[in-house]
Motif scaffolding. Sequence first.
Motif, PDB file in Angstrom:
ATOM      1  N   ILE A 149      84.770  52.444  45.353  1.00 44.01           N
ATOM      2  CA  ILE A 149      85.159  53.603  46.282  1.00 44.01           C
ATOM      3  C   ILE A 149      83.827  54.366  46.846  1.00 44.01           C
ATOM      4  N   GLU A 150      83.692  54.816  48.031  1.00 43.82           N
ATOM      5  CA  GLU A 150      82.571  55.519  48.632  1.00 43.82           C
ATOM      6  C   GLU A 150      82.237  56.422  47.549  1.00 43.82           C
ATOM      7  N   VAL A 151      80.859  56.862  47.554  1.00 44.94           N
ATOM      8  CA  VAL A 151      80.218  57.844  47.005  1.00 44.94           C
ATOM      9  C   VAL A 151      80.947  59.149  46.990  1.00 44.94           C
ATOM     10  N   ARG A 166      76.028  52.584  43.021  1.00 40.73           N
ATOM     11  CA  ARG A 166      75.641  51.372  43.442  1.00 40.73           C
ATOM     12  C   ARG A 166      75.382  51.450  44.801  1.00 40.73           C
ATOM     13  N   GLY A 167      74.096  51.768  45.363  1.00 37.77           N
ATOM     14  CA  GLY A 167      74.094  51.881  46.944  1.00 37.77           C
ATOM     15  C   GLY A 167      75.013  52.975  47.302  1.00 37.77           C
ATOM     16  N   GLY A 168      75.900  52.695  48.263  1.00 41.99           N
ATOM     17  CA  GLY A 168      76.654  54.010  48.717  1.00 41.99           C
ATOM     18  C   GLY A 168      77.967  53.843  48.290  1.00 41.99           C
ATOM     19  N   MET A 169      78.096  53.218  47.100  1.00 46.30           N
ATOM     20  CA  MET A 169      79.513  52.727  46.471  1.00 46.30           C
ATOM     21  C   MET A 169      79.354  53.384  45.196  1.00 46.30           C
ATOM     22  N   LEU A 170      80.577  53.417  44.513  1.00 52.12           N
ATOM     23  CA  LEU A 170      80.756  53.923  43.160  1.00 52.12           C
ATOM     24  C   LEU A 170      81.486  52.676  42.501  1.00 52.12           C
TER      25      LEU A 170
END
Length: 314
Positions: free
Chosen positions: A259-261, A296-300
């Motif tokens: 999912i997104e941060v 991880r980057g822009g994601m969780l």
Amino acid sequence: MRRGKSGLNLLLGVDKPLGMTSHDVVMRVRRSLGEGRVGHAGTLDPAASGVMVVGVGQGTRLMGLLTAEEKTYVAEVSFGVETDTDDAEGRPVREAPVPAELADRAFAERTVASLVGRHSQVPPAYSAISVNGKRAYALARSGKEVELEPREIEVFSAQLVAVAPAEWTVALRVSKGTYVRAIARDLGRALGTAAHLSNLRRTSSGRVDLTRCLTLEEVDALGAARVSERCLDPAAMLGLPYRELVGKEPTDVACGRRIEVGRVLGCDRAEEVALPEGGRVALCRADRLMGVWRRRGGMLCCDVNFPDGVEGVR
């Protein structure tokens, strides 16, 4: 109630009484709540009392995440005798006269204050440290010589509470892995006498202190029906930033989909914070902790999930 799955998934702070092992406490909570899945974080010796964190149901999966880097204790150090276990449960192995200056409060205060700092500490032979696959205490009890390697520990604060004939009461805040028994032993040797730990009470472990703990009698009285009223906030105990799940995210999280941060709040949940790369966050829905995920980057991404949720988030 037959022990099995009670439907409870939570953390409890328990005030362990003297004379019980940590395993005894786990067994007592199992009987009280009718739940077989009970575990604990941070072993406490039978001769010690105080704070123990107990996981119930899926709360047991949090035990390895609760690092409790700091612990606080009130300890009684008795001078004149050293024991093989470094506490009052052991067999006396050395006796020595007690210098008269130990009864002087000013001297005692200076000495206790000097404990603050980093130290190389040899753990007690009667400890749960693994030696070639076996517990050190099991080897010691079988009569075998136990030689443990020194380890680095830190005393963050040390204060004298009271002085009595041949006995000091001290308050300590120490790092994870510190043996207060070994501090007592080494204190006696440094002062030209002998010493052992005669009483120990753990007053806090990480973010849990005695004010948040239940006695075993209170756990009995609350039972499975009401113990949730006094459970610990699992997200707060982890000390992680907080992320509330919204929309279809609970379904995605349950399936392990990224999912997104999104909007992450600080530990106090008052302001939005930036989650660093690789940083962990507590994913929550209403009053339950649903997982511990990592950026991880822009994601969780999932580290660990709790499908039923660990209750108590406030």
